[in-house]
Write an enzyme that holds these catalytic residues in place. Structure first.
Site, PDB file in Angstrom:
ATOM      1  CB  CYS A  72      -0.928   0.020   1.215  1.00 61.26           C
ATOM      2  SG  CYS A  72      -0.062   0.235   2.788  1.00 61.26           S
TER       3      CYS A  72
ATOM      4  CB  CYS B 125       4.283  -0.464   1.875  1.00 57.69           C
ATOM      5  SG  CYS B 125       3.086  -1.559   2.625  1.00 57.69           S
TER       6      CYS B 125
ATOM      7  CG  ASP C   1      12.556  24.475 -34.576  1.00 61.30           C
ATOM      8  OD1 ASP C   1      12.984  25.594 -34.882  1.00 61.30           O
ATOM      9  OD2 ASP C   1      12.993  23.409 -35.045  1.00 61.30           O
TER      10      ASP C   1
ATOM     11  CG  ASP D  25      15.473  19.927 -34.530  1.00 60.32           C
ATOM     12  OD1 ASP D  25      15.973  20.327 -33.468  1.00 60.32           O
ATOM     13  OD2 ASP D  25      15.813  20.354 -35.644  1.00 60.32           O
TER      14      ASP D  25
ATOM     15  CG  ASP E 233      14.976  23.642 -31.442  1.00 56.85           C
ATOM     16  OD1 ASP E 233      15.276  24.816 -31.675  1.00 56.85           O
ATOM     17  OD2 ASP E 233      14.464  22.891 -32.289  1.00 56.85           O
TER      18      ASP E 233
END
Length: 757
Positions: free
Chosen positions: A12, A15, A443, A641, A645
């Protein structure tokens, strides 16, 4: 360093939190992320101060097991690893089957007489009640042993003052078992002192069947949960299954079949029609069509011939090919995709922090409520049986399984579905935040357009076309820029002889300087010409004409003046206009950021219906534009790309890289779109929105369920409405809650992305 671990024993969110807290206490641990669904942990730490063993011991101290992930596997064998969900399912099935072998006769003996079912004579009548009790306890103990994990982990967590779901189950079932033993003592006392009425009364108060039933119903819920969790990993498993286990390799002129983990870079691999490609490589002979839909989602097979690249896990459809291995093991595209999806599942979405905070206090609060419930009913009714039943029901129905599963199971299904669509989310945070984007900055080259340029116009007022083109191509020969490659290709198509340029120097975002036949030349954009104070007016009419057609124009100059221009056109992707329209319909502002001249950029912007266009922008200035939007309080998504960038992708709230071909794209971006289609950005945003909506539904159910369930289990509505839950019903209800959350998350598999019209 960053290390991944397999963690065992978690059931759970409490835990999960206990493991995180225990590891976070270690010196030099900077970040810990534990995933409840995949039972994995990712830890960033200073390996000069602590070791892997220290981290493993910290997990064990919290009551759980840990091991370095894939420690015994090689890079290649990682693709053939045993499915952890299959292992978990097998364990749960084993526990369930053997528990039922003892549980069914126990339930028959305990409840059969109430249902009018025939019973063995030795188990009927007040005189045989102790025999019946002994039979029940002998059938209960094996069920407790089979499911001893609940007690081992639960009580250890309780001693560490970090109680979890197992603690609640251990306390509830232990209380019922101990109460049953106390009743047996009372019956034995009654027999010894001739109080047969008391013996008959306590004969109906045994809770052994409740002890076993709680454990069996919880295990049943866990079994169904494990089956559902296995389905959540279907996307990754299906990708793994696409990679063949063996490959035919040509070594020293001899064809041999070897396991794919033994393939090394440079090996020549033979692939027949209908076979899957084992590793990434480049075709050296033959031509065929390759089905890449498993990786790109593109259903139409791609034609491949000598020199073309092929990827592991794709299917060779028509021809026989030989290719040279270029990437093997964990370096293949498919391995990186699987790693990205798994990494996303080990991270934590911001929304999950809400569940974590609640889990930290939830279990201790439930224990306190159970104690208060017991005391209240003892004071009110004086009935020990009723008081214990109410307290046990509170403990069992409050198990925070649903709360812990709400977020990670939806994240896993969401990221898996994204992988099937060719959308890779690098983290749960990116999956959550993408749909909140207010501004998308695009871009141009390779994102809105294909990046494949064609020369349209060659103009020189000083040299012949061929002479000018030879100089231009010679200058661009050593450049990696798409424009330069297109000019060189065009010159070669014209049959021109291209010289070797000397003293080649690239000017970032501006152009190139080079020496051709002993004379210095420079080429680039208008900004470079202006910086060098060249007069470009004699070409203004041409520029205006070409810009109106959205052509990109490059200037060429010698040491004295501009000698000519070359205009090229980039092909607009079929999906770009539709994608922009979709983004705007979603209320998102769309802008383009490009190094093209203003007129060309604006023409393209008008064609697409963009809200804003930034032109003549240098790579470094793109990042500044992203920052300016963020400073305005806007949530920015930058799409590029992934090569020049990278700074913008990193700066944006969400960086999206088009295409997964470069390591820079994977490093810089938060989301990677394997296909070069902007429509996948729409799919990614919609999938993000669907996943977060699913998580909120799961969290609502988990909170709503406990808000309603705990008061009923505590008996608050018993006097007014007669509503009461016995421990068996509480265990069944708790299991249903977890199953509901997992099943709801699986609905994400029905998400359908849009495709080009």
């Amino acid at each position: 360093m960053k290390q991944k671990y397999d963690v065992s024993g978690m059931t759970c969110s409490a835990c999960q939190l206990a493991v995180e807290k225990s590891v976070n206490k270690l010196e030099s641990v900077s970040d810990v992320s534990v995933n409840l669904i995949s039972n994995t942990m990712s830890v960033e730490f200073d390996d000069s101060k602590i070791s892997n063993n220290d981290i493993i011991k910290a997990v064990e101290a919290a009551g759980y097991g840990a091991a370095i992930k894939g420690e015994s596997q090689s890079a290649g064998k990682a693709m053939d690893r045993e499915d952890p969900y299959e292992i978990e399912l097998a364990k749960m099935k084993y526990r369930l089957v053997y528990s039922l072998i003892f549980m069914i006769p126990l339930f028959y003996i305990a409840m059969g007489s109430m249902m009018g079912l025939p019973q063995p004579a030795i188990l009927t009548g007040t005189e045989n009640v102790l025999i019946m009790a002994l039979t029940q306890i002998l059938l209960t103990i094996p069920v407790m042993i089979i499911n001893s994990q609940f007690y081992r982990i639960g009580f250890k967590a309780l001693m560490n003052r970090m109680p979890n779901m197992d603690s609640l189950i251990a306390l509830g079932s232990s209380a019922a078992f101990i109460y049953g033993i106390m009743v047996m003592y009372k019956m034995a006392y009654g027999f010894g002192h001739g109080n047969i009425e008391e013996v008959a009364h306590f004969g109906h108060d045994l809770y052994f069947e409740s002890t076993a039933m709680i454990l069996v119903l919880i295990t049943l819920g866990k079994y169904f949960e494990a089956r559902a969790k296995k389905r959540t990993s279907s996307a990754i498993n299906s990708l793994m299954d696409l990679t063949p286990k063996f490959a035919t390799v040509e070594r020293d002129g001899v064809q041999v079949e070897i396991p794919i983990e033994e393939i090394v870079i440079g090996d020549v691999i033979l692939v027949k029609p209908g076979s899957n490609i084992p590793v990434d490589g480049k075709i050296i002979s033959g031509q065929t069509t390759i089905d890449e839909s498993a990786l790109t989602g593109e259903s139409i097979p791609v034609e491949k011939s000598e020199g073309a690249s092929v990827m592991a896990a794709t299917t060779n459809k028509t021809g026989f090919i030989k290719f040279e291995a270029t990437h093997v093991g964990e370096d293949t595209t498919i391995a990186k995709i699987i790693e990205l999806v798994e990494d996303a599942n080990t991270t934590k979405a911001p929304i999950a922090k809400l569940a974590d905070k609640i889990s930290g206090v939830f279990v201790p609060t439930v224990i306190v409520i159970a104690i208060i419930t017991f005391i209240t009913w003892m004071v009110k009714s004086g009935n020990l049986d009723t008081s214990i039943s109410m307290a046990i029901s509170v403990l069992v129905i409050s198990c925070p399984c649903a709360l812990g599963l709400a977020t990670p199971v939806a994240i896993m299904v969401g990221t898996g579905k994204g992988a099937k669509l060719g959308i890779l989310f690098k983290s749960a945070e990116s999956l959550e935040n993408l749909h909140n984007s207010e501004v998308v900055l695009l871009d141009k080259t390779g994102t809105i357009t294909t990046g494949e340029f064609n020369v349209r116009e060659v103009v020189s007022n000083k040299l012949s076309k061929d002479e000018f083109l030879k100089i231009a191509a010679s200058m661009e020969k050593n450049s990696e820029h798409p424009l330069a490659k297109s000019i060189v290709r065009y010159a070669e198509e014209q049959g021109l002889e291209i010289e070797e340029a000397k003293n080649f120097k690239a000017l970032a975002g501006l152009g190139v300087i080079a020496e051709v036949k002993g004379k210095n030349y420079l080429t680039g954009n208008l900004k470079l010409m202006m910086e060098e104070e060249f007069d470009t007016s004699e070409y203004d009419n041409y520029i205006e004409e070409f810009s109106a057609k959205a052509y990109t124009t490059i200037y060429f100059a010698d040491e004295d003046s501009v000698i000519g221009i070359i205009s090229l056109s980039d092909t607009l992707k079929d999906s770009s206009k539709e994608a922009v329209e979709e983004l705007k319909s979603m209320g998102i502002k769309v802008a383009m950021v490009t190094g093209d001249n203003k007129k060309t950029a604006e023409t393209l912007g008008e064609q697409l219906g963009l809200d804003e266009v930034y032109s003549e922008v240098l790579p470094a200035q793109k990042e500044q534009i992203v920052r300016e939007h963020i400073e305005k309080g806007q949530r920015v998504c930058f799409v590029g790309d992934g090569i020049n960038d990278a700074p913008s992708l990193a700066r944006a709230d969400i960086g999206v890289a088009i295409g997964a071909g470069t390591d820079i794209a994977i490093e810089s971006a938060d989301v990677v779109l394997i296909k070069s289609s902007l429509l996948d950005l729409i799919n990614a945003i919609k999938l993000s929105k669907a996943t977060i909506r699913n998580i909120k539904q799961n969290l609502f159910w988990a909170f709503f369920y406990n808000t309603i369930g705990i008061p009923i289990a505590a008996g608050l509505f018993f006097n007014s409405f007669g509503l009461k839950l016995n421990p068996m019903l509480a265990a069944f209800a708790m299991s249903l809650s977890s199953l509901f959350v997992v099943t709801n998350a699986l609905r994400l598999n029905f998400f359908k992305g849009i495709s080009a019209k």
